[in-house]
Design an enzyme around this catalytic site. Structure first.
Site, short mmCIF file in Angstrom:
data_model
loop_
_atom_site.label_atom_id
_atom_site.label_comp_id
_atom_site.label_asym_id
_atom_site.label_seq_id
_atom_site.Cartn_x
_atom_site.Cartn_y
_atom_site.Cartn_z
N TYR A 229 48.55 24.64 33.40
CA TYR A 229 48.21 24.05 32.12
C TYR A 229 47.40 22.77 32.25
O TYR A 229 46.84 22.29 31.29
CB TYR A 229 49.50 23.78 31.33
N LYS B 254 50.64 37.33 44.92
CA LYS B 254 51.06 37.27 46.32
C LYS B 254 51.54 35.86 46.67
O LYS B 254 51.01 34.86 46.20
CB LYS B 254 49.89 37.65 47.23
N ARG C 225 41.65 47.54 39.02
CA ARG C 225 41.45 46.12 39.36
C ARG C 225 40.03 45.92 39.90
O ARG C 225 39.35 44.97 39.53
CB ARG C 225 42.50 45.69 40.39
N HIS D 255 44.73 50.23 41.85
CA HIS D 255 43.82 49.22 42.40
C HIS D 255 42.38 49.52 42.01
O HIS D 255 41.54 48.60 41.96
CB HIS D 255 43.96 49.17 43.92
N HIS E 199 42.74 34.69 43.28
CA HIS E 199 42.27 34.28 44.60
C HIS E 199 42.24 32.76 44.71
O HIS E 199 41.54 32.21 45.53
CB HIS E 199 40.88 34.86 44.87
N ARG F 274 47.18 43.37 39.94
CA ARG F 274 47.64 44.25 41.01
C ARG F 274 48.80 45.08 40.45
O ARG F 274 49.49 44.66 39.51
CB ARG F 274 48.14 43.45 42.21
#
Length: 316
Positions: A294, A188, A262, A259, A285, A164
């Site tokens: 990790y 986000k 993306r 965007h 997401h 983003r």
């Protein structure tokens, strides 16, 4: 044994259902021999059915148990990822052909894709760029300017990692491992994820860091990767202008924003056959904490998906 070799559970039709691999082979033969489809279309449908198999495998749903709601969930997932309407429509066409084949061959009784509607295609304002258009934007970057190298690195980072714009401008040098070609991105809700960096972007960032060191860097920009001429972090608006102006210089007649790159990242990976789950992880997401990065994220698998399916990872 993977999802291609293992037979789905259940038998809703008249015939015992084969393994995914066998079904796919029979389906491709049907497309070529009975429907006389081109090799390009058949290969596209093969990719689409692969995405369907991946999706069902993740949710432990057999082909004989697929419902219309399951397919709607798959399409909702694609929309949430920013996959273009055109690619969604093609995937629906591939699924419809596959379920029609299953029903015709007696493997299923009901076709769950019958009532699935294709998205409306917006021909005037496409929101995904082709690989050629992205390359044209890069070629349009004026040579010899101080910001030329930075702008090239920005495009490769946006398109090569699916960031983003807010994630791009907040990218920290301390969270980039150029040797391993990985970066930690804060998305986000302050959620962090590990993202592969393309070989081209690694080279550009390495070169840009030298040019960046010659700037008079302000305190706010000390650990921020991309800076303006005054040594301060770039704003999202400035990145928008950079991308918009380069698209115009390249002669692209589309509404282009950061965007868009993306969306192009996700769409090109999907069309190339990348695993939907891997695309979700790379786009952020998934809720992944710093420690889980990790422990649970298979970095080699994500890099393999990119190397196999992303156009700019195949270069050189």
């Amino acid at each position: 044994m993977d999802i291609w070799d293992s037979p789905p559970v259940g038998n809703a039709g008249e015939r015992p259902i084969k393994s995914h691999k066998e079904l796919l082979q029979d389906f491709l033969a049907y497309l070529v021999l009975e429907r006389s489809l081109s090799s390009n279309t058949s290969n596209a449908y093969r990719v689409d059915v692969g995405h369907l198999f991946d999706f069902l495998h993740e949710r432990h749903i057999s082909l004989t148990e697929v419902s219309e709601n399951d397919l709607h969930l798959l399409l909702t997932t694609l929309r949430d990822l920013g996959i273009s309407p055109r690619s969604q429509a093609r995937l629906i066409a591939g699924m419809r052909s596959f379920f029609k084949f299953l029903r015709m061959e007696g493997y299923i009784v009901n076709d769950p894709s019958e009532l699935i509607e294709s998205p409306q295609l917006n021909r005037e304002l496409p929101d995904v760029l082709s690989v050629e258009e992205i390359d044209a934007m890069i070629a349009a970057i004026p040579s010899g300017k101080d910001e030329s190298l930075r702008n090239h690195a920005i495009i490769e980072t946006l398109y090569g990692s699916g960031l983003r714009v807010s994630e791009l401008v907040a990218t920290r040098i301390s969270r980039i491992d150029l040797k391993e070609a990985l970066m930690i991105v804060e998305g986000k809700g302050n959620k962090q994820r590990l993202v592969p960096v393309s070989p081209t972007a690694v080279d550009l960032i390495t070169e840009y860091l030298h040019a960046r060191s010659l700037l008079k860097i302000q305190p706010s920009g000390q650990d921020i990767l991309f800076l303006n001429r005054r040594g301060a972090p770039l704003s999202r608006v400035m990145v928008f202008y950079i991308i918009r102006d380069l698209a115009a210089l390249a002669g692209i007649q589309k509404t282009v924003s950061p965007h868009t790159l993306r969306h192009s990242f996700a769409t090109h990976l999907l069309e190339g056959g990348a695993n939907l789950r891997a695309i979700q992880e790379m786009l952020g997401h998934e809720s992944i904490s710093t420690t889980e990065l990790y422990l649970h994220l298979d970095r080699s698998r994500l890099r393999r998906e990119l190397l196999e399916h992303h156009p700019h990872y195949k270069i050189g």
